[in-house]
Design an enzyme around this catalytic site. Sequence first.
Site, PDB file in Angstrom:
ATOM      1  N   SER A   1      -0.781  10.779  -3.141  1.00  0.00           N
ATOM      2  CA  SER A   1      -0.836   9.400  -2.654  1.00  0.00           C
ATOM      3  C   SER A   1      -0.965   8.468  -3.842  1.00  0.00           C
ATOM      4  CB  SER A   1      -2.045   9.210  -1.736  1.00  0.00           C
ATOM      5  OG  SER A   1      -2.434   7.842  -1.723  1.00  0.00           O
TER       6      SER A   1
ATOM      7  N   HIS B   1       3.377  10.073  -1.117  1.00  0.00           N
ATOM      8  CA  HIS B   1       2.750   9.421   0.028  1.00  0.00           C
ATOM      9  C   HIS B   1       2.464   7.967  -0.348  1.00  0.00           C
ATOM     10  CE1 HIS B   1       0.160   9.588   3.691  1.00  0.00           C
ATOM     11  NE2 HIS B   1      -0.637   8.780   3.039  1.00  0.00           N
TER      12      HIS B   1
ATOM     13  N   MET C   1      -0.927  -1.017   3.528  1.00  0.00           N
ATOM     14  CA  MET C   1      -2.078  -1.599   4.233  1.00  0.00           C
ATOM     15  C   MET C   1      -1.926  -3.123   4.287  1.00  0.00           C
ATOM     16  SD  MET C   1      -5.043   0.592   2.331  1.00  0.00           S
ATOM     17  CE  MET C   1      -5.014   2.372   2.324  1.00  0.00           C
TER      18      MET C   1
ATOM     19  N   MET D   1      -0.422   1.625   7.700  1.00  0.00           N
ATOM     20  CA  MET D   1      -1.719   1.207   8.255  1.00  0.00           C
ATOM     21  C   MET D   1      -1.657  -0.307   8.444  1.00  0.00           C
ATOM     22  SD  MET D   1      -3.956   3.692   5.822  1.00  0.00           S
ATOM     23  CE  MET D   1      -2.590   3.827   4.656  1.00  0.00           C
TER      24      MET D   1
ATOM     25  N   MET E   1      -6.445  12.041   9.884  1.00  0.00           N
ATOM     26  CA  MET E   1      -7.179  11.344   8.837  1.00  0.00           C
ATOM     27  C   MET E   1      -8.513  12.054   8.632  1.00  0.00           C
ATOM     28  SD  MET E   1      -5.286   8.956   7.695  1.00  0.00           S
ATOM     29  CE  MET E   1      -6.530   8.392   6.543  1.00  0.00           C
TER      30      MET E   1
ATOM     31  N   GLY F   1      -8.128   3.170   4.677  1.00  0.00           N
ATOM     32  CA  GLY F   1      -8.313   1.899   3.997  1.00  0.00           C
ATOM     33  C   GLY F   1      -8.581   2.018   2.518  1.00  0.00           C
ATOM     34  N   PHE F   2      -9.086   3.187   2.076  1.00  0.00           N
ATOM     35  CA  PHE F   2      -9.456   3.329   0.661  1.00  0.00           C
ATOM     36  C   PHE F   2      -9.262   4.761   0.174  1.00  0.00           C
ATOM     37  CE2 PHE F   2     -11.259  -0.823   0.623  1.00  0.00           C
ATOM     38  CZ  PHE F   2     -11.756  -1.008   1.914  1.00  0.00           C
ATOM     39  N   GLY F   3      -9.040   4.895  -1.116  1.00  0.00           N
ATOM     40  CA  GLY F   3      -9.050   6.209  -1.737  1.00  0.00           C
ATOM     41  C   GLY F   3     -10.467   6.529  -2.201  1.00  0.00           C
TER      42      GLY F   3
ATOM     43  N   ASP G   1      -5.186  13.797   5.378  1.00  0.00           N
ATOM     44  CA  ASP G   1      -5.194  12.675   4.440  1.00  0.00           C
ATOM     45  C   ASP G   1      -6.599  12.136   4.224  1.00  0.00           C
ATOM     46  OD1 ASP G   1      -3.475   9.412   4.480  1.00  0.00           O
ATOM     47  OD2 ASP G   1      -4.425  10.547   2.867  1.00  0.00           O
ATOM     48  N   GLY G   2      -7.083  12.269   2.961  1.00  0.00           N
ATOM     49  CA  GLY G   2      -8.361  11.671   2.612  1.00  0.00           C
ATOM     50  C   GLY G   2      -9.386  12.671   2.130  1.00  0.00           C
ATOM     51  N   GLY G   3      -9.863  12.459   0.886  1.00  0.00           N
ATOM     52  CA  GLY G   3     -10.920  13.312   0.351  1.00  0.00           C
ATOM     53  C   GLY G   3     -10.490  14.734   0.031  1.00  0.00           C
TER      54      GLY G   3
ATOM     55  N   GLY H   1      -4.901  11.783  -3.409  1.00  0.00           N
ATOM     56  CA  GLY H   1      -4.768  10.610  -4.254  1.00  0.00           C
ATOM     57  C   GLY H   1      -5.616  10.725  -5.497  1.00  0.00           C
ATOM     58  N   SER H   2      -6.916  10.448  -5.361  1.00  0.00           N
ATOM     59  CA  SER H   2      -7.787  10.408  -6.543  1.00  0.00           C
ATOM     60  C   SER H   2      -7.901  11.772  -7.216  1.00  0.00           C
ATOM     61  CB  SER H   2      -9.170   9.880  -6.146  1.00  0.00           C
ATOM     62  OG  SER H   2      -9.640  10.520  -4.993  1.00  0.00           O
TER      63      SER H   2
END
Length: 229
Positions: free
Chosen positions: A6, A31, A35, A66, A135, A140-142, A173-175, A195-196
């Site tokens: 992402s 990805h 937003m 989103m 999700m 909303g955030f990485g 998606d996420g974490g 992502g991160s």
Amino acid sequence: MKLAPSILTADFARLGEQVTRAERAGADRIHVDVMDGHFVPNISMGAPVVKSLRQVTRLPLETHLMISDPDFFFEEFVEAGSDSFIVHWEGNNNLHRTIQRVKSLGKPVGVAINPATPAAVLEEVLPDLDLVLVMTVNPGFGHQHFIHSTLPKIRRVRRMIQQVRPDCELELDGGIDPATARLGVAAGADVLVAGSSVFGDPAGVDAAMSRLRAATEDMVNNEKGVLCE
Ligand code: DX5
Ligand code: ZN
């Protein structure tokens, strides 16, 4: 297991270079988190970023919308170079129409559900889907922590997919990091957004991608959805 970096937490001053690195490191798709500051409390990027990325990568550009009223924007993103779309179940009173719209543009379509949304809402639309996005953080955030209470729901979605639409991908998606990647794949995920843990890794994109791959490569899928180590 497919990897979809992402770009939300990538260095936008070097976005093209970072995406090229991810492609060389074996990413399966990119990805793109769109937003609007309304559907989620953050503003990220639009079709102009997709257009620029189209110049630097041949990887599929998966567009995670989103935004409120995604129906108004599909053509613009298709023109910019988006290859597939993910829309949210939340806040869309006409989800069936939205899904048919994407299909009529000849693009694969996925539906995303937030952590508080039960798997059961997918029942009516699942036969038409190419992908379900669970999700694993609130959108909303990485840089957020993986919500472990989503794991039983991931297993439920995997069972639903097996019964109704076996070709449908299950994406998280996420974490996602090496530890949560294992948990997610064990619960039945096919695709992981990261992502991160890819663009924020001090060791660089290549090392980060290898670590994520290594974390799950011993997990073989001997029957879709049933994994053993
Ligand atoms: C969040 C986005 C995610 C996010 C993932 O709303 O949909 O794609 O960028 O970032 P990490 O992997 O850092 O949690
Ligand atoms: Zn996303």
